[in-house]
Design an enzyme around this catalytic site. Sequence first.
Site: not given
Ligand code: GUN
Length: 282
Positions: A53, A97, A120
Amino acid sequence: MAELISGKVVSEKVRLQIAEDVKSFAKETGKVPGLAVILVGNDPASSVYVRNKHKACLQVGITSYQIELPESTTEEELLERIDALNADEKVNGILVQLPLPKHILEDKIINRISPKKDVDAFHPENVGRIVIGGYDFLPCTPAGIVELLDHYKVDISGKSCAVVGRSNIVGKPMALLLTERNGTVTLCHSRTKDLASITSSADILVVAIGKPEFLTANMVKEGAVVIDVGINRLADGRLVGDVKFDEVEPKVSKITPVPGGVGPMTITMLLKNTLTAAKKQL
Ligand code: GUN
């Protein structure tokens, strides 16, 4: 032979456009969009996702704030961090995350993120907007999948769609987005009876259950479009999806590979949401 739906190709194209848009935004406003990503603990898979990211932000000119906290971080400490980021004008998007360590309640954390910075789209307010209509952000993985279907000219309207897996991150919002596009959707899960009869009548099949090579050739319709959301590391080191690719691919019309399918699109949609958030916060 099926056509490969390449998230790598589509995300490169979309990221070029986002980079252009970030440049224009900066020129017009004098501001650079910022994304804060919080990682608690040291889960190896999460560390890789967070690093990717960060790299993707740099690639399109978004400022990335990486916040790495120890496993021992308390819920209260994490909430304080979020409050500070909610108040920070340089930060337009906040992502925590998941999964979080067990002593921290995920719901409590998600609810604390300002809905305006919730890139998200996990906050109940944003989820509600997706259900009813009138949303600002779409959840990254399902939004990336719709973008892929559009790019490969897969018409969703009137089609029979099956989504396997009912997680809040993928399955449930995926069913909503396909419904919004006029697909007829069946949301399947671990208690679904005779799963194969549902999946093998679907024109569009999205598999997101986190079980390596779960979906086999007898479970798909000839000519179907198959989207594999799974990323599973096998004991022998191989990375595979939730679909048994080698046997399903010859039977279907289009399919995503793992890796290089859905994965890159998820991050691309996160970049898009961060830019949207920055524009909305002006
Ligand atoms: N963990 C796995 N996929 C995601 C996601 O799309 N966003 C977040 N914040 N955590 C994740």
